[in-house]
Design an enzyme around this catalytic site. Structure first.
Site, PDB file in Angstrom:
ATOM      1  N   ALA A   1       0.817  -1.218   0.000  1.00 26.60           N
ATOM      2  CA  ALA A   1       0.000   0.000   0.000  1.00 26.60           C
ATOM      3  C   ALA A   1       0.848   1.265   0.000  1.00 26.60           C
ATOM      4  CB  ALA A   1      -0.921   0.016   1.220  1.00 26.60           C
TER       5      ALA A   1
ATOM      6  N   GLY B   1       6.687   1.151   5.526  1.00 24.68           N
ATOM      7  CA  GLY B   1       7.584   0.237   4.816  1.00 24.68           C
ATOM      8  C   GLY B   1       7.594   0.475   3.319  1.00 24.68           C
ATOM      9  N   CYS B   2       6.423   0.678   2.755  1.00 27.88           N
ATOM     10  CA  CYS B   2       6.311   0.893   1.312  1.00 27.88           C
ATOM     11  C   CYS B   2       6.937   2.223   0.907  1.00 27.88           C
ATOM     12  CB  CYS B   2       4.849   0.817   0.878  1.00 27.88           C
ATOM     13  SG  CYS B   2       4.129  -0.804   1.212  1.00 27.88           S
ATOM     14  N   THR B   3       6.835   3.215   1.773  1.00 28.73           N
ATOM     15  CA  THR B   3       7.465   4.511   1.513  1.00 28.73           C
ATOM     16  C   THR B   3       8.981   4.350   1.502  1.00 28.73           C
ATOM     17  OG1 THR B   3       5.614   5.729   2.463  1.00 28.73           O
ATOM     18  CG2 THR B   3       7.742   6.876   2.375  1.00 28.73           C
TER      19      THR B   3
ATOM     20  N   ALA C   1       9.988   2.549  -1.744  1.00 20.40           N
ATOM     21  CA  ALA C   1       9.837   3.408  -2.924  1.00 20.40           C
ATOM     22  C   ALA C   1      10.920   4.490  -2.941  1.00 20.40           C
ATOM     23  CB  ALA C   1       8.450   4.034  -2.943  1.00 20.40           C
TER      24      ALA C   1
END
Length: 155
Positions: free
Chosen positions: A41, A46-48, A51
Site C-alpha cells: 500500500a 515500509g512501502c514509503t 519506494a
C-alpha cells in the site's frame, strides 16, 4: 495461492494505470530490463521506505539499463498523492483488481504479526530485455532490499 514465477518464465504482460491514469504496459519496455516490484500500500511506512530507496538508486539502476515499476492495489489518485508527498521518480501503477499481483505470485497467503492473512506479498521480479524472468524474489523486506538487488545484479 498463486503460482510463483521462476527464472526463465515469461513475465506476464500487463497494462495498468499509472499515478496520472495513463496506461503502462510491460511490453512497452521490450529491449530494456525492468525491475517490477510489488508492495502492499502507498503511503505506509515500509512501502514509503522501499519506494524512496528505489528512487534514490534510480540513476544507478537506469545507468545499468534497468527501469523500475512499482505495483500495488492502489488507485491512481492515491499513487499520485504518494508520488507527490515523497517526491518519487519510479513509475507507480495500480492493480485494484489484483489480477497482475496474482499472475506474478505476489498476492496470497502470508504471515502478518504471526497470523496467516491474504494480501500482497512484497516481491520483486527482474525481467530481462526479452520479457523473461531473470530473478523472482518473494517475501522481501522493505528496508535494505534495493541495496541487495543492486549487489545481486552486480551493479
Amino acid at each position: 495461492m498463486s503460482e510463483r514465477l521462476q527464472p526463465g518464465d515469461t513475465a506476464p504482460d500487463f497494462t495498468l494505470p499509472n499515478a496520472d491514469g495513463t496506461e503502462v504496459s510491460l511490453s512497452s519496455y521490450k529491449g530494456r530490463k525492468v525491475i517490477v516490484y510489488f508492495y502492499p500500500a502507498a503511503l505506509t511506512p515500509g512501502c514509503t521506505k522501499q519506494a524512496c530507496d528505489f528512487t534514490d538508486n534510480l540513476e544507478l539502476l537506469a545507468g545499468a539499463g534497468y527501469d523500475v515499476v512499482g505495483v500495488s492495489p492502489d488507485k491512481p489518485e492515491k499513487l499520485a498523492k504518494f508520488r507527490e508527498k515523497e517526491d518519487l521518480r519510479v513509475t507507480l501503477v495500480g492493480d485494484p483488481s489484483k489480477e497482475v499481483l496474482t499472475a506474478y505470485g505476489a498476492f496470497g497467503e502470508k504471515k502478518l504479526y504471526g497470523k496467516t492473512v491474504t494480501g500482497v506479498i512484497r516481491s520483486t521480479v527482474v525481467v530481462d530485455e526479452d520479457g523473461k524472468v531473470e530473478r523472482a524474489l518473494y517475501n522481501v523486506k522493505a528496508t535494505g532490499h534495493v541495496a541487495k538487488i543492486i549487489k545481486d545484479l552486480g551493479i
